[in-house]
Design an enzyme around this catalytic site. Structure first.
Site, PDB file in Angstrom:
ATOM      1  CG  HIS A 137      54.858  73.854  28.646  1.00  0.00           C
ATOM      2  ND1 HIS A 137      53.882  73.084  28.060  1.00  0.00           N
ATOM      3  CD2 HIS A 137      55.577  74.358  27.613  1.00  0.00           C
ATOM      4  CE1 HIS A 137      54.011  73.120  26.747  1.00  0.00           C
ATOM      5  NE2 HIS A 137      55.031  73.893  26.436  1.00  0.00           N
ATOM      6  CG  HIS A 149      56.848  78.057  23.617  1.00  0.00           C
ATOM      7  ND1 HIS A 149      57.884  77.309  23.116  1.00  0.00           N
ATOM      8  CD2 HIS A 149      56.021  77.175  24.229  1.00  0.00           C
ATOM      9  CE1 HIS A 149      57.690  76.031  23.407  1.00  0.00           C
ATOM     10  NE2 HIS A 149      56.572  75.917  24.081  1.00  0.00           N
ATOM     11  CD  GLU A 194      53.184  74.231  22.900  1.00  0.00           C
ATOM     12  OE1 GLU A 194      53.989  74.568  23.789  1.00  0.00           O
ATOM     13  OE2 GLU A 194      53.161  73.089  22.398  1.00  0.00           O
TER      14      GLU A 194
HETATM   15 CO    CO Z   1      55.758  73.958  24.488  1.00  0.00          CO
END
Ligand code: CO
Length: 141
Positions: free
Chosen positions: A13, A85, A136
């Site tokens: 994502h 992010h 991440e």
């Molecule tokens: Co995230």
């Protein structure tokens, strides 16, 4: 020395910090016709989150739960919101962490995985090591 095998998988994502998840998700829905998940509260991360589904990935809209949230600090600098992010999938966070350490890339916080929005362990990498981008890594089996 044993070779450390670890590389990124799919882009899971892209996360966008928003001042209001309600306003943002309404716009994504109305203007882009996107499917929106139900909101989740992630107390550990200090955020409320909604996923906007796309055929090949997701956009994660993040609203701070309170002023101590890392998202609150981000919104102070970016009042309209902005990209926060990107998240890559990895098979094994332990070997990914070893590889990061071996090349001098830093993991944020205590370096230990936390449970992320999908119930999987995640770590965050220092944006200073990745051209200003917060990354991440999420362990997906
Ligand atoms: Co995230």
């Amino acid at each position: 020395m044993k070779e450390i095998i670890s590389s990124v998988g799919k882009l899971n994502h892209i996360a966008i910090a928003v001042p209001s998840i309600q306003i943002a998700s309404d716009m994504w829905k109305k203007a882009l016709g996107a499917n929106i998940s139900a909101p989740q509260i992630l107390t550990d991360h200090g955020v409320k989150v909604i996923f906007v589904e796309a055929p090949n990935t997701k956009v994660e809209l993040l609203e701070p739960l309170n002023e101590n949230s890392p998202i609150s600090r981000f919104l102070e600098k970016n009042p309209n919101g902005g990209m926060h992010h990107i998240c890559y999938e990895v098979k094994n966070l332990k070997s990914a962490s070893k590889k990061l350490e071996a090349v001098g890339a830093r993991i944020l916080g205590d370096g230990l995985p936390k449970i992320g929005a999908h119930g999987n362990p995640v770590i965050f990498l220092n944006p200073k090591d990745f051209s200003g981008t917060l990354i991440e890594l999420e362990e997906i089996e």
